[in-house]
Design a protein around this motif. Sequence first.
Motif, mmCIF file in Angstrom:
data_model
loop_
_atom_site.group_PDB
_atom_site.id
_atom_site.type_symbol
_atom_site.label_atom_id
_atom_site.label_comp_id
_atom_site.label_asym_id
_atom_site.label_seq_id
_atom_site.Cartn_x
_atom_site.Cartn_y
_atom_site.Cartn_z
ATOM 1 N N SER A 195 5.704 28.481 50.901
ATOM 2 C CA SER A 195 5.216 28.188 49.558
ATOM 3 C C SER A 195 4.269 27.003 49.589
ATOM 4 C CB SER A 195 6.395 27.891 48.618
ATOM 5 O OG SER A 195 7.142 26.785 49.103
ATOM 6 N N GLN A 196 3.365 26.966 48.619
ATOM 7 C CA GLN A 196 2.497 25.820 48.402
ATOM 8 C C GLN A 196 2.793 25.312 47.002
ATOM 9 O OE1 GLN A 196 -1.480 27.293 49.144
ATOM 10 N NE2 GLN A 196 -1.368 26.720 51.296
ATOM 11 N N THR A 197 3.432 24.151 46.956
ATOM 12 C CA THR A 197 3.990 23.645 45.704
ATOM 13 C C THR A 197 3.198 22.459 45.185
ATOM 14 O OG1 THR A 197 6.201 24.395 46.313
ATOM 15 C CG2 THR A 197 6.071 22.679 44.641
ATOM 16 N N GLN A 198 3.007 22.439 43.875
ATOM 17 C CA GLN A 198 2.372 21.309 43.207
ATOM 18 C C GLN A 198 3.179 20.951 41.967
ATOM 19 O OE1 GLN A 198 -1.654 22.636 42.445
ATOM 20 N NE2 GLN A 198 -2.402 21.693 44.339
ATOM 21 N N ILE A 199 3.238 19.644 41.677
ATOM 22 C CA ILE A 199 3.907 19.219 40.451
ATOM 23 C C ILE A 199 3.017 19.557 39.255
ATOM 24 C CG2 ILE A 199 4.642 17.203 39.117
ATOM 25 C CD1 ILE A 199 5.709 15.972 41.638
ATOM 26 N N LYS A 200 3.611 20.289 38.334
ATOM 27 C CA LYS A 200 2.869 20.680 37.133
ATOM 28 C C LYS A 200 3.001 19.625 36.045
ATOM 29 C CE LYS A 200 2.457 24.438 33.759
ATOM 30 N NZ LYS A 200 3.017 25.730 33.311
ATOM 31 N N SER A 201 4.210 19.097 35.923
ATOM 32 C CA SER A 201 4.421 18.099 34.872
ATOM 33 C C SER A 201 5.632 17.239 35.190
ATOM 34 C CB SER A 201 4.613 18.781 33.509
ATOM 35 O OG SER A 201 5.799 19.574 33.528
ATOM 36 N N LEU A 202 5.663 16.054 34.594
ATOM 37 C CA LEU A 202 6.804 15.158 34.694
ATOM 38 C C LEU A 202 7.073 14.618 33.291
ATOM 39 C CD1 LEU A 202 8.937 13.432 36.093
ATOM 40 C CD2 LEU A 202 7.137 11.826 36.753
ATOM 41 N N GLU A 203 8.221 14.966 32.773
ATOM 42 C CA GLU A 203 8.586 14.545 31.417
ATOM 43 C C GLU A 203 9.775 13.596 31.503
ATOM 44 O OE1 GLU A 203 9.394 17.990 29.114
ATOM 45 O OE2 GLU A 203 7.444 18.921 29.502
ATOM 46 N N TRP A 204 9.623 12.441 30.842
ATOM 47 C CA TRP A 204 10.716 11.477 30.811
ATOM 48 C C TRP A 204 11.626 11.794 29.643
ATOM 49 C CZ3 TRP A 204 10.880 9.227 35.215
ATOM 50 C CH2 TRP A 204 9.697 8.921 35.906
ATOM 51 N N THR A 205 12.895 11.858 29.927
ATOM 52 C CA THR A 205 13.848 12.135 28.846
ATOM 53 C C THR A 205 14.116 10.886 28.015
ATOM 54 O OG1 THR A 205 15.673 11.693 30.381
ATOM 55 C CG2 THR A 205 14.977 13.979 30.116
ATOM 56 N N GLU A 206 13.616 9.715 28.495
ATOM 57 C CA GLU A 206 13.695 8.470 27.742
ATOM 58 C C GLU A 206 12.499 7.607 28.147
ATOM 59 O OE1 GLU A 206 17.084 6.152 28.955
ATOM 60 O OE2 GLU A 206 17.129 7.138 30.911
ATOM 61 N N SER A 207 12.091 6.755 27.276
ATOM 62 C CA SER A 207 10.952 5.899 27.585
ATOM 63 C C SER A 207 11.272 4.467 27.160
ATOM 64 C CB SER A 207 9.705 6.409 26.871
ATOM 65 O OG SER A 207 8.587 5.634 27.228
ATOM 66 N N PRO A 208 12.223 3.842 27.856
ATOM 67 C CA PRO A 208 12.597 2.469 27.468
ATOM 68 C C PRO A 208 11.499 1.471 27.824
ATOM 69 C CG PRO A 208 13.691 3.095 29.498
ATOM 70 C CD PRO A 208 12.967 4.306 29.018
ATOM 71 N N THR A 209 11.604 0.308 27.243
ATOM 72 C CA THR A 209 10.652 -0.759 27.520
ATOM 73 C C THR A 209 11.400 -1.983 28.029
ATOM 74 O OG1 THR A 209 10.807 -1.606 25.273
ATOM 75 C CG2 THR A 209 9.088 0.040 25.711
ATOM 76 N N MET A 210 10.656 -2.876 28.600
ATOM 77 C CA MET A 210 11.217 -4.152 29.041
ATOM 78 C C MET A 210 10.289 -5.270 28.563
ATOM 79 S SD MET A 210 10.304 -4.147 33.122
ATOM 80 C CE MET A 210 10.546 -5.903 33.292
ATOM 81 N N VAL A 211 10.866 -6.448 28.235
ATOM 82 C CA VAL A 211 10.082 -7.593 27.766
ATOM 83 C C VAL A 211 9.703 -8.428 28.981
ATOM 84 C CG1 VAL A 211 10.065 -9.673 26.356
ATOM 85 C CG2 VAL A 211 11.246 -7.625 25.549
#
Length: 468
Positions: free
Chosen positions: A154-170
């Motif tokens: 197979s020749q595989t490529q990442i199609k998408s990356l979705e974060w189930t959370e998007s926290p922040t840091m100060v």
Amino acid sequence: MKRFGILLGIVLIYFFTSCSSTHKINLLKPEPDDAEPVVYENTSSFISLPVKIKIKDIENQTNKLMQGLLYADTIAQDDNLEIKVWKQAPIQISTEKEGKTTRLKTVLPLKINAKYHYGFNKLGFSLNDSKEFNLNGIVTLISDVGLTNWQLSSQTQIKSLEWTESPTMVMAGKSVPITYLINPAIRVFKSKIEKSIDDNIKKTLNFKPQVLEALDKIATPVEMSETYSSWLRLVPIELYVTDAILTQDAITMDMGLKCNIETLIGKIPEKRFDSSKIILKPVSKMPDKINANIIAVSTYKDASELMTKNFKGQEFGDGKRKVKVNQVNLWHKNGKMIIALDLLGSINGTVYLSGFPQYNEETHEIYFDKLEYVLDTKSFLLKSANWLAQGYILRKIQESCRYSIKPNLEEGKSNILSYLKNYSPMKGVYVNGVLNEFEFEKIQLTNKAILAFIKSSGKVNVIIDGLE
């Protein structure tokens, strides 16, 4: 004296023609041909093997091979980031169609642990610190599937990356999204994840060892009949395969085996298979059926033994003039079969017949047509034992000059069919198929054996479902 001479002549004639008396004969033996063995015409068989591999099996095997930590970067000097990536939940593999193209779709839930190092040095004041955080995401990969060097690749490529959370840091009084820091690192582990998927699909679907093991097994001669000492031998020659095709729930491809199929009578024959010489040849299209050309090989020695059994307990003649056939021997001479009958009874010795081997398609018997005594035998019988040369006795003898290969064919077909009824050579692999009736083609003689050429056809398919 004259009457005495006549009487003596009558007695001598009676002595030489009566069945109650015994004649010892020593006829001229028709010597076998001493030519080199004939290289017989061997028509190759073709066995079509459509293969279906369930997508679910690829998913199961990939999940077994891809466990735990998938990627780790512990060097922070280059980008101030240390990162580790784990498989968080089972991988899901399906197919996705885009236009006319179908690809594998892999959904990989990830857990990421990251440590970001930050700081500054200003006006002689420095601050160095780090923040550690965890976040989850789902990577979707798309793979083109092909067949390369015995294995699906197979020749595989990442199609998408979705974060189930998007926290922040100060950081330095500002709110910074963590994903903003992680996304640049994706470029680094992206190729690692893609390669990991490809490598594990390659391991999962490397079928060369299984194919060669299966060929080695089917190339091992199989005893079809212990009674008739008959064996089935398959000699692989070439292996063909078409491109792999993705369907909704499986990968399909057609394989085909070119081989010679023989049935031999006598002791167990040697196996003829060299795995190092089998080449997988790519083709664009494959016939969807078996064409089996089987050679029934009867050596003269083995055929002689079978025919000797036919004569057991039989007597030929009339009144007191009778003989029994004690032994039968066969050999080839000038395109004909010579049948030597060792007789006991009113005549002791060997008489010789000649004829042409034929095949009876209804009874599946090898018999001998136009059977007659060879010249020297016939001359002797006409002079000294005319009663044995009579047509009806020759016909009775001819009835026993035959042997059946029907049990061999039936047992051979039965053995073959046992491999075509949900046969499972290994867990998760199933073979099914049908085989039509045998059809006779021709008989060919060599200086060693009688060869009956028989053909059949049918269909076979292989399904891989439930691999462990």
